[in-house]
Design an enzyme around this catalytic site. Structure first.
Site, PDB file in Angstrom:
ATOM      1  CG  HIS A  15      -2.022  -0.860   1.310  1.00 53.06           C
ATOM      2  ND1 HIS A  15      -2.916  -1.085   2.196  1.00 53.06           N
ATOM      3  CD2 HIS A  15      -2.548  -1.540   0.282  1.00 53.06           C
ATOM      4  CE1 HIS A  15      -3.932  -1.881   1.807  1.00 53.06           C
ATOM      5  NE2 HIS A  15      -3.421  -2.183   0.640  1.00 53.06           N
ATOM      6  CB  CYS A  55      -2.553  -2.912 -21.061  1.00 56.20           C
ATOM      7  SG  CYS A  55      -3.149  -4.710 -20.686  1.00 56.20           S
ATOM      8  NE  ARG A  63      -8.070  -6.634 -15.891  1.00 50.57           N
ATOM      9  CZ  ARG A  63      -6.857  -6.893 -15.060  1.00 50.57           C
ATOM     10  NH1 ARG A  63      -5.729  -7.067 -15.841  1.00 50.57           N
ATOM     11  NH2 ARG A  63      -6.924  -6.480 -14.117  1.00 50.57           N
ATOM     12  CG  ASN A 108       1.946  -5.754 -15.009  1.00 50.92           C
ATOM     13  OD1 ASN A 108       3.056  -5.423 -15.698  1.00 50.92           O
ATOM     14  ND2 ASN A 108       1.093  -5.141 -14.966  1.00 50.92           N
ATOM     15  CG  ASP A 109      -0.214 -11.561 -14.702  1.00 52.93           C
ATOM     16  OD1 ASP A 109       0.023 -12.057 -13.778  1.00 52.93           O
ATOM     17  OD2 ASP A 109      -1.440 -10.927 -14.611  1.00 52.93           O
ATOM     18  NE  ARG A 114       1.677  -8.898 -11.050  1.00 55.55           N
ATOM     19  CZ  ARG A 114       0.478  -8.501 -11.703  1.00 55.55           C
ATOM     20  NH1 ARG A 114      -0.101  -8.969 -12.569  1.00 55.55           N
ATOM     21  NH2 ARG A 114       0.128  -7.224 -11.700  1.00 55.55           N
ATOM     22  CD  GLU A 155      -3.375 -11.371 -18.151  1.00 60.69           C
ATOM     23  OE1 GLU A 155      -2.536 -10.438 -17.466  1.00 60.69           O
ATOM     24  OE2 GLU A 155      -4.469 -11.690 -18.161  1.00 60.69           O
ATOM     25  NE  ARG A 195      -4.676  -3.921 -13.683  1.00 57.29           N
ATOM     26  CZ  ARG A 195      -3.351  -2.866 -13.877  1.00 57.29           C
ATOM     27  NH1 ARG A 195      -3.490  -1.643 -13.889  1.00 57.29           N
ATOM     28  NH2 ARG A 195      -2.405  -3.437 -14.546  1.00 57.29           N
TER      29      ARG A 195
END
Ligand code: PEP
Ligand code: MG
Length: 577
Positions: A195, A511, A338, A463-464, A474, A440, A302
């Site tokens: 966070h 993305c 998405r 990212n994935d 990750r 991904e 997202r």
């Protein structure tokens, strides 16, 4: 003597200022038994402390400065919700009554029980939830122990121009930091997805996390330089370092002021090849910034936030209303929604999805489209809402984590059924709504030609894709040094996907975070990428790089990168640029 300390830079920029250390210290929690006739007083003490904690958080929430990123309020709301949660506050009351524990200790016992539950779950995302419980419990215990507020919690303390050092920061701390005009912060704990890191990026101030020795080596009022790009903190810098970093600060300021001028400039290369520059967005409030930076649309919306901090998933009407209001803010720009990607690093409820059982490998388990297909009651309302919203604006529908054609077929079939259903009910929708896949999973990249034959567009989720290609979690900072976007295997999969899209004559976007990192812009252009979707705060920087690129030169370098043996070799090639 200048001391150089290294942590993880999670929010860019350079700050030079004096240190203020937030010393929450370890609380000494007293443990004793109370007499029967004290139960009522002790219960009241705890109830009052919880209620004061709520008042404090509400006051902080009400004073969030207008310029604060919309990401921050939800973090404080999470803490307020926890204070209302029976699991956190009712069980200690029971312990006071049944075991005659004092209030602080009863709360501590419940905190330890919850920590144990989180540890059992072994989910990386939940580690941040653990922090939330700790922050909330700490706040109540400090009230019970009548601890004085910390300096940064006092409204009139003068901390403007300071760099904060803390073991960890709570969301409430970050709001206070903004009220005080804090320059930067450094924490001893936390990783790039904690966070604290997310909040730092939202506040747009330099930040370093995971700098374990920070609070021990730097002292109150020491002069420090914080370099959020490299994760370096210099304590007691010499004249030479100060001169060097002041110059870099000035250059940065000039650079960022220049970027906003590019807002209206069409994104195209020096040799006139147009490039689409879209934005990635999470919360409905974030859409404002999409317009501010002149994005040509949203390439990744997202939708997980709709499912967060609640007991039951949203119903169709809530989805629909949300998408309509987003379309309204977008004022005609295209929007790629998405479908929900829950599971793995995006748990919302301690892994309730998937029947609540703990998965051994959540990243390889029931997540994203797999979960949606298993639980149509979760998926159908979202699909219906997206289709209904498509009658009111330009919407593309994107499916995460597809790994084979059976799943793809199932999703397309479900979409067709819903279209038929809506048609029968006389409800309007866009018959030709483009449906695309996120690429991904390596299997999808290798078979991108097959996917391209069935879908209207592809979008590479690096990212994935990186995580699954190199087998690197990750969110695990122990192995983050192996998370290499330039690994030749990753580059080859990107190229395969772009080529497959070109052959099928459908658009291919990227993305994942890689698209927003200017170290990679030119290489990606050379690999044939013509649609980038990036966090809005990086969009203009990427545009600047595109405007300075000459494709003629880049395709040769990209070809050489594909033949390289190591990521380091690719980096050397990129240095030529
Ligand atoms: C990705 O995996 O690259 C992506 C964009 O999706 P997320 O980060 O939400 O998993
Ligand atoms: Mg992903």
């Amino acid at each position: 003597m200048t001391l150089s300390l290294h942590g993880m830079g999670v929010s860019r920029g350079i700050a030079i200022g004096r240190v203020h250390i937030i010393e929450r210290g370890r609380l000494d929690i007293p443990e004793y038994h109370i007499e029967k006739d004290q139960v009522e007083t002790e219960t009241r003490r705890l109830v009052d402390a919880v209620s004061l904690a709520k008042q404090q958080l509400r006051a902080i929430r009400d004073h969030i400065p207008a310029a604060t990123s919309p990401d921050i309020a939800p973090f404080i709301d999470t803490h307020l919700l926890m204070l209302d949660d029976a699991v956190l506050t009712q069980e200690p009351l029971r312990l006071i009554k049944s075991a005659a524990h004092n209030a602080e200790w009863a709360l501590q016992l419940q905190r330890d029980t919850l920590m144990h539950v989180f540890d059992e779950m072994e989910d990386p995302y939940l580690r941040t939830r653990k922090d939330d419980v700790d922050h909330v419990v700490n706040r109540i215990q400090r009230i019970l122990l009548k601890q004085k507020p910390l300096r940064h919690e006092e409204p009139d303390s003068r901390l403007s121009g300071y760099v904060l050092i803390a073991d960890d920061l709570t969301p409430a701390d970050t709001v206070l930091m903004q009220l005080h005009g804090i320059l930067a912060f450094v924490t001893e704990y936390g990783g790039p997805t904690s966070h604290t890191a997310i909040l730092a990026r939202s506040l747009v101030i330099p930040a370093i996390v995971g700098l374990h020795e920070a609070g021990r080596i730097a002292r109150e009022d020491d002069m420090v330089i914080v370099d959020g790009n490299t994760g370096v903190m210099l304590v007691d810098p010499d004249e030479h370092s100060l001169r060097y970093y002041r110059k870099r600060q000035q250059e940065d300021r000039k650079y960022y002021a220049g970027l906003i001028r590019l807002k209206e400039t069409p994104a195209k290369t020096l040799d006139d090849v147009p490039v689409r520059l879209h934005a990635n967005v999470e919360l409905p409030q974030d859409f404002e910034i999409v317009r501010q930076v002149g994005a040509s649309g949203v390439g990744l919306y997202r939708t997980e936030f709709l499912y967060m901090n609640r007991e039951t998933p949203p119903e169709e009407e809530e989805h629909y209303e949300t998408y309509l209001s987003v379309l309204d803010t977008m004022a005609g720009l295209p929007l790629t929604i998405r479908t929900v990607d829950l599971g793995a690093d995006k748990q919302v409820d301690g892994g309730r999805q998937g029947g609540g059982s703990v998965q051994a490998n959540p990243a390889l388990g029931l997540r994203a489209v797999r979960l949606c297909l298993k639980e149509p009651a979760l998926f159908r309302p979202q699909l219906r809402a997206i289709l209904r919203a498509s009658a009111h604006g330009s919407i593309r529908l994107m499916i995460p984590m597809l790994s084979n054609m059976q799943e793809t077929g199932q999703v397309l079939e479900m979409i067709d059924e819903i279209k038929m259903e809506l048609g029968n009910q006389g409800v309007e929708f866009d018959e030709d709504i483009p449906v695309g896949a996120m690429i991904e999973v390596p299997a999808a990249a290798i078979c991108a030609d097959i996917f391209a034959g069935q879908l209207d567009f592809l979008s590479i989720g690096t990212n994935d894709l990186i995580q699954y290609t190199i087998a690197i979690d990750r969110v695990d900072d122990e192995v983050s040094y192996l998370y290499e976007p330039l690994h030749p295997a990753v580059l080859r999969l990107i190229r395969m996907t772009i080529d497959a899209g070109d052959r099928a004559n459908i658009p291919v976007a990227m993305c994942g975070e890689m698209a927003g990192d200017i170290k990679f812009t030119q290489l990606l252009l050379g690999l044939g990428l013509r649609e980038f979707s990036v966090h809005p705060t990086y969009l203009l920087e990427v545009k600047k790089n595109i405007l300075e690129s000459n494709l003629g030169r880049l395709s040769g370098i990209a070809d050489a990168a594909l033949q390289a043996s190591t990521a380091a070799d690719v980096e050397k090639l990129l240095e030529q640029l």
